[in-house]
Design a protein around this motif. Structure first.
Motif, PDB file in Angstrom:
ATOM      1  N   GLY A 118       0.549  -1.103   0.290  1.00 23.24           N
ATOM      2  CA  GLY A 118      -0.116   0.602  -0.376  1.00 23.24           C
ATOM      3  C   GLY A 118       0.932   1.471  -0.072  1.00 23.24           C
ATOM      4  N   PRO A 119       0.440   2.496  -0.366  1.00 26.47           N
ATOM      5  CA  PRO A 119       1.048   3.628  -0.404  1.00 26.47           C
ATOM      6  C   PRO A 119       0.885   4.405   0.694  1.00 26.47           C
ATOM      7  CG  PRO A 119      -1.125   4.218  -0.548  1.00 26.47           C
ATOM      8  CD  PRO A 119      -1.655   2.226  -0.823  1.00 26.47           C
ATOM      9  N   LEU A 120       2.528   5.448   1.118  1.00 26.05           N
ATOM     10  CA  LEU A 120       2.896   5.342   2.845  1.00 26.05           C
ATOM     11  C   LEU A 120       1.960   6.212   2.564  1.00 26.05           C
ATOM     12  CD1 LEU A 120       5.156   5.544   4.497  1.00 26.05           C
ATOM     13  CD2 LEU A 120       6.361   6.704   2.974  1.00 26.05           C
ATOM     14  N   LYS A 121       1.815   6.454   3.889  1.00 22.92           N
ATOM     15  CA  LYS A 121       0.144   7.344   4.087  1.00 22.92           C
ATOM     16  C   LYS A 121       1.408   8.338   5.351  1.00 22.92           C
ATOM     17  CE  LYS A 121      -3.637   5.025   3.524  1.00 22.92           C
ATOM     18  NZ  LYS A 121      -4.897   4.476   4.323  1.00 22.92           N
ATOM     19  N   VAL A 122       1.532   9.227   4.880  1.00 26.60           N
ATOM     20  CA  VAL A 122       2.294  10.114   5.841  1.00 26.60           C
ATOM     21  C   VAL A 122       1.452  11.757   6.250  1.00 26.60           C
ATOM     22  CG1 VAL A 122       4.400  12.322   5.767  1.00 26.60           C
ATOM     23  CG2 VAL A 122       4.434  10.170   4.547  1.00 26.60           C
ATOM     24  N   ARG A 123       0.959  11.087   8.019  1.00 26.29           N
ATOM     25  CA  ARG A 123       0.086  12.705   8.283  1.00 26.29           C
ATOM     26  C   ARG A 123       0.554  14.038   8.667  1.00 26.29           C
ATOM     27  NH1 ARG A 123      -5.173   9.758   8.809  1.00 26.29           N
ATOM     28  NH2 ARG A 123      -4.723   8.021   7.708  1.00 26.29           N
ATOM     29  N   THR A 124       0.280  15.038   7.757  1.00 24.80           N
ATOM     30  CA  THR A 124       1.290  15.959   8.423  1.00 24.80           C
ATOM     31  C   THR A 124      -0.585  16.754   8.696  1.00 24.80           C
ATOM     32  OG1 THR A 124       0.635  17.293   6.424  1.00 24.80           O
ATOM     33  CG2 THR A 124       3.047  15.949   6.815  1.00 24.80           C
ATOM     34  N   GLY A 125       0.116  17.542   9.212  1.00 24.72           N
ATOM     35  CA  GLY A 125      -1.409  18.944   9.312  1.00 24.72           C
ATOM     36  C   GLY A 125      -1.901  18.781  10.774  1.00 24.72           C
ATOM     37  N   ARG A 126      -3.163  18.853  10.827  1.00 24.06           N
ATOM     38  CA  ARG A 126      -4.200  18.228  11.500  1.00 24.06           C
ATOM     39  C   ARG A 126      -4.718  17.160  11.635  1.00 24.06           C
ATOM     40  NH1 ARG A 126     -10.062  20.937  10.410  1.00 24.06           N
ATOM     41  NH2 ARG A 126      -9.226  19.978   8.141  1.00 24.06           N
ATOM     42  N   MET A 127      -5.034  16.491  10.865  1.00 22.68           N
ATOM     43  CA  MET A 127      -4.995  14.919  11.665  1.00 22.68           C
ATOM     44  C   MET A 127      -3.155  13.834  12.085  1.00 22.68           C
ATOM     45  SD  MET A 127      -7.410  13.898   9.675  1.00 22.68           S
ATOM     46  CE  MET A 127      -7.423  12.543   9.534  1.00 22.68           C
ATOM     47  N   ALA A 128      -2.576  14.380  11.896  1.00 18.48           N
ATOM     48  CA  ALA A 128      -1.748  13.732  12.829  1.00 18.48           C
ATOM     49  C   ALA A 128      -0.870  14.671  14.135  1.00 18.48           C
ATOM     50  CB  ALA A 128      -0.520  14.012  12.069  1.00 18.48           C
ATOM     51  N   ARG A 129      -2.233  16.226  14.393  1.00 18.86           N
ATOM     52  CA  ARG A 129      -2.287  15.989  15.713  1.00 18.86           C
ATOM     53  C   ARG A 129      -3.800  15.561  16.133  1.00 18.86           C
ATOM     54  NH1 ARG A 129      -0.884  21.314  13.046  1.00 18.86           N
ATOM     55  NH2 ARG A 129      -2.796  22.194  12.809  1.00 18.86           N
ATOM     56  N   ARG A 130      -4.144  14.993  15.319  1.00 18.32           N
ATOM     57  CA  ARG A 130      -5.543  14.447  15.869  1.00 18.32           C
ATOM     58  C   ARG A 130      -5.194  13.284  16.064  1.00 18.32           C
ATOM     59  NH1 ARG A 130     -10.249  15.338  12.287  1.00 18.32           N
ATOM     60  NH2 ARG A 130     -10.644  17.192  12.602  1.00 18.32           N
ATOM     61  N   GLU A 131      -4.553  12.601  15.775  1.00 15.94           N
ATOM     62  CA  GLU A 131      -4.164  11.301  15.758  1.00 15.94           C
ATOM     63  C   GLU A 131      -3.367  11.383  17.648  1.00 15.94           C
ATOM     64  OE1 GLU A 131      -2.229   9.280  12.709  1.00 15.94           O
ATOM     65  OE2 GLU A 131      -4.342   8.664  11.047  1.00 15.94           O
ATOM     66  N   ALA A 132      -2.016  12.124  17.299  1.00 13.07           N
ATOM     67  CA  ALA A 132      -1.131  11.909  18.217  1.00 13.07           C
ATOM     68  C   ALA A 132      -2.441  12.403  20.040  1.00 13.07           C
ATOM     69  CB  ALA A 132      -0.351  13.789  18.061  1.00 13.07           C
ATOM     70  N   ARG A 133      -3.187  13.585  19.078  1.00 13.86           N
ATOM     71  CA  ARG A 133      -3.867  13.230  21.129  1.00 13.86           C
ATOM     72  C   ARG A 133      -4.513  11.923  21.435  1.00 13.86           C
ATOM     73  NH1 ARG A 133      -7.719  17.642  19.459  1.00 13.86           N
ATOM     74  NH2 ARG A 133      -5.954  18.097  17.235  1.00 13.86           N
ATOM     75  N   ARG A 134      -4.790  11.368  20.496  1.00  7.07           N
ATOM     76  CA  ARG A 134      -5.844   9.926  20.294  1.00  7.07           C
ATOM     77  C   ARG A 134      -4.824   8.962  21.127  1.00  7.07           C
ATOM     78  NH1 ARG A 134      -7.607   8.667  15.010  1.00  7.07           N
ATOM     79  NH2 ARG A 134      -9.525  10.186  15.846  1.00  7.07           N
ATOM     80  N   GLU A 135      -3.349   8.800  20.324  1.00  9.06           N
ATOM     81  CA  GLU A 135      -3.030   8.166  20.845  1.00  9.06           C
ATOM     82  C   GLU A 135      -1.995   8.555  22.373  1.00  9.06           C
ATOM     83  OE1 GLU A 135       0.258   7.674  18.181  1.00  9.06           O
ATOM     84  OE2 GLU A 135      -0.901   7.017  17.215  1.00  9.06           O
ATOM     85  N   ALA A 136      -2.604   9.435  23.103  1.00 10.67           N
ATOM     86  CA  ALA A 136      -1.524  10.461  24.033  1.00 10.67           C
ATOM     87  C   ALA A 136      -3.339   9.997  24.864  1.00 10.67           C
ATOM     88  CB  ALA A 136      -1.842  11.649  23.732  1.00 10.67           C
ATOM     89  N   GLY A 137      -4.157  10.156  24.253  1.00  7.34           N
ATOM     90  CA  GLY A 137      -5.786   9.658  25.676  1.00  7.34           C
ATOM     91  C   GLY A 137      -5.145   8.105  25.815  1.00  7.34           C
ATOM     92  N   ASP A 138      -5.436   7.790  24.653  1.00  4.04           N
ATOM     93  CA  ASP A 138      -5.462   6.139  25.173  1.00  4.04           C
ATOM     94  C   ASP A 138      -3.410   5.752  25.918  1.00  4.04           C
ATOM     95  OD1 ASP A 138      -7.015   5.199  23.470  1.00  4.04           O
ATOM     96  OD2 ASP A 138      -5.986   4.813  21.340  1.00  4.04           O
ATOM     97  N   GLN A 139      -3.076   6.060  25.831  1.00  2.00           N
ATOM     98  CA  GLN A 139      -2.005   5.497  26.659  1.00  2.00           C
ATOM     99  C   GLN A 139      -2.293   6.313  27.762  1.00  2.00           C
ATOM    100  OE1 GLN A 139       1.653   7.650  25.194  1.00  2.00           O
ATOM    101  NE2 GLN A 139       1.673   6.867  23.603  1.00  2.00           N
ATOM    102  N   HIS A 140      -2.905   7.374  28.649  1.00  2.11           N
ATOM    103  CA  HIS A 140      -3.678   8.015  29.572  1.00  2.11           C
ATOM    104  C   HIS A 140      -4.719   7.140  30.510  1.00  2.11           C
ATOM    105  CE1 HIS A 140      -4.361  11.223  32.903  1.00  2.11           C
ATOM    106  NE2 HIS A 140      -5.092  10.998  32.669  1.00  2.11           N
ATOM    107  N   ALA A 141      -5.676   6.652  29.764  1.00  2.00           N
ATOM    108  CA  ALA A 141      -6.053   5.850  29.618  1.00  2.00           C
ATOM    109  C   ALA A 141      -5.786   4.476  30.723  1.00  2.00           C
ATOM    110  CB  ALA A 141      -7.159   5.476  28.906  1.00  2.00           C
ATOM    111  N   ASP A 142      -4.126   3.796  29.685  1.00  3.52           N
ATOM    112  CA  ASP A 142      -3.624   2.665  30.082  1.00  3.52           C
ATOM    113  C   ASP A 142      -3.431   2.877  31.794  1.00  3.52           C
ATOM    114  OD1 ASP A 142      -5.010   1.182  27.918  1.00  3.52           O
ATOM    115  OD2 ASP A 142      -2.543   1.572  27.012  1.00  3.52           O
TER     116      ASP A 142
END
Length: 152
Positions: free
Chosen positions: A101-125
């Protein structure tokens, strides 16, 4: 002819450099502008007398050269657009099937959203017991369950 070539090439170069085509066009067309004709026309107009008609002729010639340059550049860009589109279609046809599959490089708003989502998952863990994934209370015992410690 040179202005047409500038328009043709500038559209392609601008796409590769990710800048507007106007940036490339201006830097390529400025040396072709009829500066000497404009200077002669203005100096002859300033002298007055019979040289005025020669000055007007020089200025009209300079304006027509500038118009021809602009027309050539626009025509070159106009021709380059469908050529680039067809080249992309041909390239995609000749590339063959993708095995990965194509390399998906996330920049901008989507990258920040995913980083916040991952940080929330780590906080919940951090607030769950690792063995049972149950939320824990302040003392570390499982919430709602009696302590499993053996008293002697």
């Amino acid at each position: 002819m040179a202005a047409f070539f500038v328009g043709l090439v500038s559209y392609t170069v601008a796409g590769r450099l990710r800048v507007p085509p106007l940036v490339v066009v201006v830097s390529a067309v400025v040396p072709m502008l009829p500066g000497l004709l404009i200077y002669r026309g203005l100096s002859l107009l300033g002298e007055g007398g019979p040289a005025t008609s020669e000055g007007l002729l020089a200025l009209i010639t300079a304006a027509s050269v500038a118009t021809a340059l602009a027309s050539g550049v626009i025509l070159g860009e106009y021709v380059a657009q469908p050529l680039k589109r067809e080249a992309q279609k041909l390239e995609s046809r000749l590339a063959g099937p993708r095995l990965v599959g194509p390399l998906k490089v996330r920049t901008g708003r989507m990258a920040r959203r995913e980083a916040r989502r991952e940080a929330g998952d780590q906080h919940a863990d951090q607030h769950t017991d690792q063995s049972t994934d149950q939320p824990t209370d302040k003392q570390g015992d499982l919430a709602g369950r009696p302590s499993l410690a053996v008293e002697e």
